[in-house]
Design an enzyme around this catalytic site. Structure first.
Site, PDB file in Angstrom:
ATOM      1  N   HIS A   1       0.867  -1.172   0.000  1.00 32.34           N
ATOM      2  CA  HIS A   1       0.000   0.000   0.000  1.00 32.34           C
ATOM      3  C   HIS A   1       0.904   1.222   0.000  1.00 32.34           C
ATOM      4  O   HIS A   1       2.079   1.136   0.340  1.00 32.34           O
ATOM      5  CB  HIS A   1      -0.910  -0.003   1.232  1.00 32.34           C
ATOM      6  CG  HIS A   1      -1.856  -1.166   1.247  1.00 32.34           C
ATOM      7  ND1 HIS A   1      -2.986  -1.216   0.458  1.00 32.34           N
ATOM      8  CD2 HIS A   1      -1.823  -2.337   1.926  1.00 32.34           C
ATOM      9  CE1 HIS A   1      -3.618  -2.364   0.667  1.00 32.34           C
ATOM     10  NE2 HIS A   1      -2.928  -3.069   1.554  1.00 32.34           N
TER      11      HIS A   1
ATOM     12  N   CYS B   1      -0.867   2.312  -4.189  1.00 32.32           N
ATOM     13  CA  CYS B   1      -1.622   3.541  -4.421  1.00 32.32           C
ATOM     14  C   CYS B   1      -0.686   4.728  -4.340  1.00 32.32           C
ATOM     15  O   CYS B   1       0.306   4.711  -3.607  1.00 32.32           O
ATOM     16  CB  CYS B   1      -2.733   3.698  -3.382  1.00 32.32           C
ATOM     17  SG  CYS B   1      -4.072   2.521  -3.566  1.00 32.32           S
TER      18      CYS B   1
END
Length: 193
Positions: A32, A75
């Site tokens: 992430h 992300c």
């Protein structure tokens, strides 16, 4: 599944290896993240530059002049991309290769082939950050999307395209095709990547 300290240490350990027998370095990080930062499993963010710096020419001399490729699946923000409508009369086709598109006159190819030196030889200084390629799954500010069963769109497209084209195409052309596939072939509830 490394925490931030372990991730940094693993990258540092790899940078200290002798890479002289290898043609390139490829690092894939799936985690992430936020723009320019990656999460360890401990929830601590690491700047991407803190990881790539270990492979600068002044810190990893056995990779000087060799490609250092980072595949970054994370992300880069929280925004969702709803895409834009494109009017097309013809179905989309694979983009021309970068070499074909960029070097229409053959200038780069001739320059690469014309690698002459005098009898004395020469030395050349390269930037410490030369030969890096960072392939991101999405653009700054946007979320990366995934299928709960099959994983991220970017990694799916990357693996499929590498399996199909790695023996015949340049990496930049493969990444261009990955980008096309992610843009055209994947959609979830109206969102694009």
């Amino acid at each position: 599944n490394l925490d931030s300290g372990q991730m940094r240490q693993k990258i540092k350990d790899v940078s200290k290896l002798d890479h002289s027998k290898f043609d390139c370095l490829m690092v894939a990080i799936l985690t992430h993240g936020e723009n320019g930062k990656l999460y360890g499993t401990d929830g601590i963010l690491i700047n991407e530059e803190k990881l790539t710096k270990y492979f600068h020419g002044n810190k990893c001399p056995s990779l000087i002049g060799k490609p250092k490729v980072f595949i970054l699946q994370a992300c880069r923000g929280a925004r969702d991309d709803i895409g834009v409508m494109v009017d097309a009369t013809d179905p989309p086709s694979a983009a021309p290769t970068l070499r074909e598109d960029f070097d229409k006159d053959g200038i780069v190819e001739r320059a690469l082939d014309d690698n002459k030196t005098d009898s004395v030889g020469y030395s050349q200084a390269l930037p410490a950050e030369a030969d890096f390629l960072l392939a991101y799954c999405t653009v700054p500010g946007y979320a990366s999307l995934r299928n709960l069963e099959y994983g991220t769109w970017f990694i799916q497209a990357f693996v499929d395209t590498m399996n199909e084209q790695a023996n015949s195409e340049h990496l930049m052309d493969i990444l261009t095709e990955v980008n096309r596939r992610v843009a055209e072939d994947y959609e979830y509830e109206g969102y694009k990547q």
